[in-house]
Design a protein around this motif. Structure first.
Motif, PDB file in Angstrom:
ATOM      1  N   ASN A 292       0.828  -1.212   0.000  1.00 51.35           N
ATOM      2  CA  ASN A 292       0.000   0.000   0.000  1.00 51.35           C
ATOM      3  C   ASN A 292       0.860   1.259   0.000  1.00 51.35           C
ATOM      4  OD1 ASN A 292      -2.301  -1.579   0.063  1.00 51.35           O
ATOM      5  ND2 ASN A 292      -2.539  -1.453   2.293  1.00 51.35           N
ATOM      6  N   GLU A 293       1.939   1.228   0.779  1.00 47.32           N
ATOM      7  CA  GLU A 293       2.828   2.389   0.848  1.00 47.32           C
ATOM      8  C   GLU A 293       3.517   2.610  -0.499  1.00 47.32           C
ATOM      9  OE1 GLU A 293       4.532   5.666   2.882  1.00 47.32           O
ATOM     10  OE2 GLU A 293       2.841   4.347   3.306  1.00 47.32           O
ATOM     11  N   LEU A 294       3.922   1.521  -1.151  1.00 56.06           N
ATOM     12  CA  LEU A 294       4.562   1.637  -2.464  1.00 56.06           C
ATOM     13  C   LEU A 294       3.597   2.234  -3.480  1.00 56.06           C
ATOM     14  CD1 LEU A 294       6.901   1.102  -4.387  1.00 56.06           C
ATOM     15  CD2 LEU A 294       6.072  -1.251  -4.627  1.00 56.06           C
ATOM     16  N   SER A 295       2.355   1.759  -3.493  1.00 57.64           N
ATOM     17  CA  SER A 295       1.348   2.293  -4.425  1.00 57.64           C
ATOM     18  C   SER A 295       1.099   3.775  -4.161  1.00 57.64           C
ATOM     19  CB  SER A 295       0.038   1.509  -4.283  1.00 57.64           C
ATOM     20  OG  SER A 295       0.227   0.148  -4.585  1.00 57.64           O
ATOM     21  N   ARG A 296       1.035   4.133  -2.904  1.00 63.85           N
ATOM     22  CA  ARG A 296       0.801   5.540  -2.547  1.00 63.85           C
ATOM     23  C   ARG A 296       1.935   6.435  -3.032  1.00 63.85           C
ATOM     24  NH1 ARG A 296       2.214   9.228   1.057  1.00 63.85           N
ATOM     25  NH2 ARG A 296       3.701   7.831   2.084  1.00 63.85           N
ATOM     26  N   LEU A 297       3.173   5.985  -2.841  1.00 64.64           N
ATOM     27  CA  LEU A 297       4.321   6.806  -3.239  1.00 64.64           C
ATOM     28  C   LEU A 297       4.427   6.925  -4.754  1.00 64.64           C
ATOM     29  CD1 LEU A 297       7.491   6.283  -1.033  1.00 64.64           C
ATOM     30  CD2 LEU A 297       5.864   8.151  -1.082  1.00 64.64           C
ATOM     31  N   ILE A 298       4.139   5.842  -5.480  1.00 61.83           N
ATOM     32  CA  ILE A 298       4.179   5.905  -6.944  1.00 61.83           C
ATOM     33  C   ILE A 298       3.143   6.892  -7.460  1.00 61.83           C
ATOM     34  CG2 ILE A 298       3.707   4.589  -9.041  1.00 61.83           C
ATOM     35  CD1 ILE A 298       4.963   2.154  -7.658  1.00 61.83           C
ATOM     36  N   LEU A 299       1.934   6.834  -6.902  1.00 60.64           N
ATOM     37  CA  LEU A 299       0.875   7.771  -7.298  1.00 60.64           C
ATOM     38  C   LEU A 299       1.268   9.206  -6.957  1.00 60.64           C
ATOM     39  CD1 LEU A 299      -1.949   8.237  -8.419  1.00 60.64           C
ATOM     40  CD2 LEU A 299      -2.867   7.815  -6.122  1.00 60.64           C
ATOM     41  N   LYS A 300       1.849   9.398  -5.786  1.00 57.26           N
ATOM     42  CA  LYS A 300       2.279  10.735  -5.370  1.00 57.26           C
ATOM     43  C   LYS A 300       3.360  11.257  -6.303  1.00 57.26           C
ATOM     44  CE  LYS A 300       4.077  13.267  -1.356  1.00 57.26           C
ATOM     45  NZ  LYS A 300       4.489  13.156   0.070  1.00 57.26           N
ATOM     46  N   SER A 301       4.271  10.377  -6.705  1.00 57.57           N
ATOM     47  CA  SER A 301       5.346  10.773  -7.610  1.00 57.57           C
ATOM     48  C   SER A 301       4.795  11.205  -8.964  1.00 57.57           C
ATOM     49  CB  SER A 301       6.326   9.608  -7.779  1.00 57.57           C
ATOM     50  OG  SER A 301       7.345   9.938  -8.687  1.00 57.57           O
ATOM     51  N   LYS A 302       3.817  10.463  -9.482  1.00 58.76           N
ATOM     52  CA  LYS A 302       3.213  10.807 -10.768  1.00 58.76           C
ATOM     53  C   LYS A 302       2.478  12.140 -10.701  1.00 58.76           C
ATOM     54  CE  LYS A 302       2.653   6.077 -12.516  1.00 58.76           C
ATOM     55  NZ  LYS A 302       1.674   5.027 -12.899  1.00 58.76           N
ATOM     56  N   ARG A 303       1.781  12.358  -9.618  1.00 58.68           N
ATOM     57  CA  ARG A 303       1.050  13.626  -9.466  1.00 58.68           C
ATOM     58  C   ARG A 303       2.007  14.806  -9.397  1.00 58.68           C
ATOM     59  NH1 ARG A 303      -3.428  11.714  -4.895  1.00 58.68           N
ATOM     60  NH2 ARG A 303      -4.898  10.742  -6.369  1.00 58.68           N
ATOM     61  N   GLU A 304       3.097  14.623  -8.662  1.00 67.23           N
ATOM     62  CA  GLU A 304       4.081  15.704  -8.560  1.00 67.23           C
ATOM     63  C   GLU A 304       4.738  15.972  -9.913  1.00 67.23           C
ATOM     64  OE1 GLU A 304       6.866  14.899  -5.459  1.00 67.23           O
ATOM     65  OE2 GLU A 304       5.418  15.277  -3.844  1.00 67.23           O
TER      66      GLU A 304
END
Length: 370
Positions: A292-304
């Motif tokens: 879950n943490e990995l998915s969250r960080l990947i999504l956050k990275s794409k948004r940024e």
């Protein structure tokens, strides 16, 4: 050899209260206000041997009892040994004993701040925000043996005792105290300074590889816990050093990989945090928290990344608009000096716009070309 100062006439608290000589006791009801704010006070009930106060890190043996303000007894302990000034007992008790002589018996009143605070201690029936009244007898005190001269077994035992005490403070969210205990634990669990020996009769032998590996495992637990505490107080640089100590010894330590990713995210280095989580996820594929943490960080990275892309495009568009603007028509009878100044301003403005556009294009291509 350790020199120990002992109260040879030690007896129970009740006997001391009943039988002590009035000449040896305080002649009035005045308390010493230790801090000057009436939150920590001390009164001598029985005088001890003069000039025998313990120093910080001395090993003290005490008898003590603790009561609530309503007189309910919550602790009654005899021959309790601890290291003074190392957070092994409540702060008020620590400070009060530091002002006692061997053989002395005193009453120490601690406000909640210097006892168990707003959390209390439910396992000992101490309610939150409770004032405690301690009756203490300092039985003996002696200097601690140099750490380097302690045996493997002794250092392991003391180090883990301090680690567990650090865990106690961590659970109470007293993170600075936890960090202090973890650092002290490492002093005992580290085999590099002076070496560790296991005394057998009158000789010394080196610890086995198995024992050293066992000690390493203990140190790794301490560093992991200390990193977590440092993260809680936002000491991210210190936390990074602690977690790197773990990964130097155990590159596949999942807990350390996970915590390092959290530290790097807090330091806004998501691009470095994601590979660590991927590695942790590969090591423990069933760990839902890591996934879950990995998915969250990947999504956050794409948004940024998208947000930055939009910003660069906006900057580029503004630069192009500025570049296309035409200067206003000059007046019918322009002043020569004014025309020169206006032309210089126009060229400066145009050149600045072009440079902004070029910089924006170059940065965008550098960031998103790969």
């Amino acid at each position: 050899m350790e020199t120990e100062i002992t109260n040879s006439n030690s007896s129970s608290f009740e006997d001391l209260v009943k039988d002590h000589d009035v000449k040896d006791s305080v002649q009035n009801d005045d308390f010493m206000d230790i801090l000057g704010n009436n939150q920590l006070t001390k009164k001598i009930l029985v005088h001890g041997t003069s000039d025998t106060r313990p120093q910080r890190y001395d090993i003290c043996k005490i008898n003590y009892e603790a009561k609530l303000e309503n007189g309910e007894e919550v602790e009654n302990v005899e021959n309790f040994s601890f290291q003074l000034g190392d957070l092994e007992v409540p702060q008020g008790l620590d400070m009060g004993i530091g002002l006692m002589n061997v053989g002395e018996k005193s009453e120490v009143h601690c406000s909640p701040r210097f006892a168990y605070g707003s959390l209390g201690l439910p396992e000992k029936n101490i309610p939150e925000d409770s004032k405690l009244i301690y009756t203490i007898e300092l039985v003996s005190t002696h200097e601690e043996t140099d750490i380097e001269k302690k045996s493997y077994k002794s250092r392991k035992e003391i180090g883990n005792k301090k680690r567990e005490r650090g865990n106690f403070y961590f659970e109470r969210q007293e993170y600075n105290s936890a960090i202090q205990l973890y650092r002290r634990a490492l002093e005992y669990l580290d085999e590099s300074d002076g070496g560790i020996t296991s005394p057998v009769e009158n000789s010394f032998i080196e610890p086995t590889n198995e024992q050293l590996q066992d000690l390493l495992e203990d140190r790794i637990k301490v560093y992991n816990n200390m990193a977590q505490s440092q993260m809680k107080i936002h000491a991210f640089d210190a936390a990074l050093k602690s977690v790197d100590m773990v990964l130097t010894c155990q590159p596949n330590n999942v807990k350390a990989l996970f915590r390092k990713s959290k530290i790097l995210e807090a330091k806004t280095d998501i691009s470095s945090a994601i590979p660590l989580l991927r590695k942790a996820a590969n090591l423990e594929p069933e760990n839902k928290s890591i996934q879950n943490e990995l998915s969250r960080l990947i999504l956050k990275s794409k948004r940024e990344a998208q947000s930055e892309k939009n910003l660069y495009q906006k900057m580029l568009g503004q630069a192009q608009i500025l570049d296309k603007r035409k200067p206003q028509c000059p007046p019918s009878k322009p002043d020569t000096n004014t025309n020169v100044r206006n032309r210089l301003k126009l060229w400066t403005y145009t050149l600045g716009s072009v440079l902004i556009g070029v910089a924006a294009i170059a940065f965008y291509r550098y960031k998103y070309s790969s």
